[in-house]
Motif scaffolding. Structure first.
Motif, short mmCIF file in Angstrom:
data_model
loop_
_atom_site.label_atom_id
_atom_site.label_comp_id
_atom_site.label_asym_id
_atom_site.label_seq_id
_atom_site.Cartn_x
_atom_site.Cartn_y
_atom_site.Cartn_z
N ARG B 200 -7.13 3.34 0.27
CA ARG B 200 -6.08 4.32 0.63
C ARG B 200 -6.58 5.76 0.53
O ARG B 200 -6.01 6.64 1.16
N PRO B 204 -4.99 6.84 4.34
CA PRO B 204 -3.68 6.97 3.69
C PRO B 204 -2.52 6.36 4.50
O PRO B 204 -1.48 6.08 3.95
N GLU B 206 -0.30 3.56 6.64
CA GLU B 206 -0.02 2.16 6.33
C GLU B 206 -0.92 1.26 7.18
O GLU B 206 -0.97 1.37 8.40
N ILE B 207 -1.65 0.40 6.52
CA ILE B 207 -2.60 -0.50 7.21
C ILE B 207 -2.42 -1.91 6.66
O ILE B 207 -1.85 -2.10 5.59
#
Lengths: 284, 222
Positions: B200, B204, B206-207
């Motif tokens: 992250r 940063p 969303e993955i």
């Protein structure tokens, strides 16, 4: 811990010889006495209103700061809290002991939602190792994948992962239900003592290794059985329970539960008494 | 020659022979000299301190490349010194480096066997075994992936490790999946670490990440 008055009078359970331990040293265990239920409370619990909602951006907070802030919001009566930008931080949402709608817009790191009792949690992301460890009650739903030791030592509540989970899911669990929409890794249900695990996908090697008791349902392929894990007959009541549970969990509602495998403890390793003291009372 | 620190130097030389053993032995015959890594494209940096300190010391934030592996070690199996720091180089095999989280329990048996085959160890850290084990397998003709898959049964203990060669990156996880690993994979990027929070810090947004399963080996060609 319960704030109970010390009384010389024996409770029914003590009179039946069920609480006979003489405890010394630093730890003095107090047993719950139903006669004094009005004095029973948790520290740090709040009356919250589910309709009172707020957002909390934790991007620039440490986990401790974020958890303290959540606690502060609950003390102000907020019953629905949406956490923004958790970004994989560890130990978020731990130790919540009351009803609360908690929504994470993102992923959590290790030990997320640990030691909770009562909250309804939705995590719109992934969780790291040991999610919801020691959960007592409530519901935790993970929309993506979870790491290893998912639901370690939970005692109650529903723990639902819509994706796949790592190794040792439900290790040492003592109650509650864990539902996995995808696959599960090695040693799922390792040393579990009570409760149920449902896996709709495949599961890795050593399933249910050294389990004392409890039940594991598997929809896909099993890598291998662990020591003392054995097949059992999937009954009609099992299927009804599975259907109901999957429906309530909003996962695999149309899954054909009749083809699931049921795995239980062969009880060759342990002579485990699976009754809680309260249940023992009923059985006697 | 470039002097990076008083005790660390970087040399560029031309050497056209395939086997680097003779060459490295000649260099190390100079008193007080030890080779930390040798290769055509990979450079192994080993030092003491936290990640930021080592990064600042070697200007790692200015390095441009296709892939990198790193490790902050909690020393349990050997001393806290530069030679025991990760990554480990598979001496004298060109461009093989390894970082490892875990503990290998058949280190000495494997080490003796590999030393009998002419391989050399530079430390007494169990993690070095992985680099030498894989380098030796590749020296015998195995691919990186084959070597890594063989390591799942050849190495005993708990481990998650990464391997970087000049044109590939790999990960392996032991059959008990005892050590953590979080992986993110897209068409043009692979990021993995023990903790999602590390991924992250560079991604940063969303993955979708996941934990590789027990006994899993993955190799990406760069």
């Amino acid at each position: 811990m319960a704030n109970l008055k010390t009384t010389e009078k024996k409770t029914k359970a003590q009179a039946m010889g069920m609480h006979t331990e003489v405890l010394t040293g630093r730890t003095q265990q107090k047993f719950f006495n139903p006669d004094e239920a009005e004095n029973f409370y948790y520290f740090g619990t709040y009356d919250v209103d589910f309709n009172k909602r707020t957002d909390l951006d934790v991007k620039d907070m440490t986990a401790a700061e974020a958890n303290k802030k959540i606690d502060g919001l609950m003390s102000e009566g907020y019953g629905t809290i949406v956490i923004k930008n958790p970004q994989g931080k560890h130990s978020l949402g731990v130790g919540i002991l009351n009803k609360l709608n908690l929504i994470f817009e993102g992923s959590l790191g290790y030990f997320g939602m640990g030691s909770c009792d009562g909250p309804i949690v939705r995590i719109n992301g992934r969780v790291g190792w040991s999610c919801a460890e020691n959960l007592m009650a409530g519901k935790v739903v993970i929309e993506k994948n979870a790491g290893s030791c998912f639901g370690a030592a939970i005692r109650g509540g529903d723990l639902i992962c819509k994706g796949s989970v790592g190794a040792r899911t439900g290790i040492d669990m003592k109650g509650g239900t864990i539902i996995i929409g995808g696959d599960a890794g090695a040693f799922t249900g390792f040393m579990m003592q009570r409760g149920r695990i449902i896996i709709l996908g495949d599961v890795g090697i050593n399933l249910g290794d050294s389990m004392y008791d409890g039940t594991i349902f598997v929809g896909g392929e099993i890598g291998s059985y662990g020591s003392d894990a054995v097949d059992a007959e999937l009954t009609k009541s099992d299927q009804d329970w599975l259907k109901r549970k999957l429906k309530v969990a909003e996962i695999g509602e149309n899954f054909d539960v009749s083809k699931m495998k049921k795995i239980v403890a062969g009880k060759k390793l342990w002579n485990y008494d699976n009754l809680e003291p309260t249940e023992k009372k009923g059985a006697i | 020659m470039e002097r990076i620190l008083p005790y660390s130097l970087r040399y560029e030389v031309e050497y056209d022979k395939k086997d680097l053993l003779e060459f490295s032995q000649k260099i190390e015959s100079i008193p007080g000299v030890e080779i930390l890594s040798m290769g055509k494209s990979l450079e192994v940096i080993k030092d003491l301190g936290n990640a930021k300190m080592v990064c600042d010391r070697y200007n790692l934030d200015k390095v441009v490349g296709t892939h990198a592996i790193g490790h902050a070690r909690m020393a349990t199996e050997s001393g806290v010194d530069i030679k025991s720091a990760h990554p480990f180089w598979g001496y004298p095999f060109s461009d093989v480096s390894v970082v490892h989280n875990g503990q290998l329990t058949n280190y000495w048996n494997n080490r003796r066997a590999l030393e009998n085959k002419g391989m050399r160890f530079m430390s007494e850290c169990d993690s070095e075994l992985i680099a030498v084990y894989i380098a030796q397998r590749m020296r015998e003709g195995a691919t990186l992936e084959e070597g890594m898959k063989e390591s799942l049964s050849g190495l005993d203990g708990v481990f998650t490790y990464f391997v970087a060669t000049k044109d590939s990156l790999g990960m392996a996880k032991d059959t008990m999946a005892a050590k953590p690993l979080v992986l993110y994979e897209s068409d043009d990027l692979v990021a993995m670490g023990s903790e999602e929070i590390a991924i992250r810090s560079i991604l940063p947004q969303e993955i979708d990440t996941y934990d590789p399963f027990d006994g899993e080996v993955k190799v990406w060609q760069i």
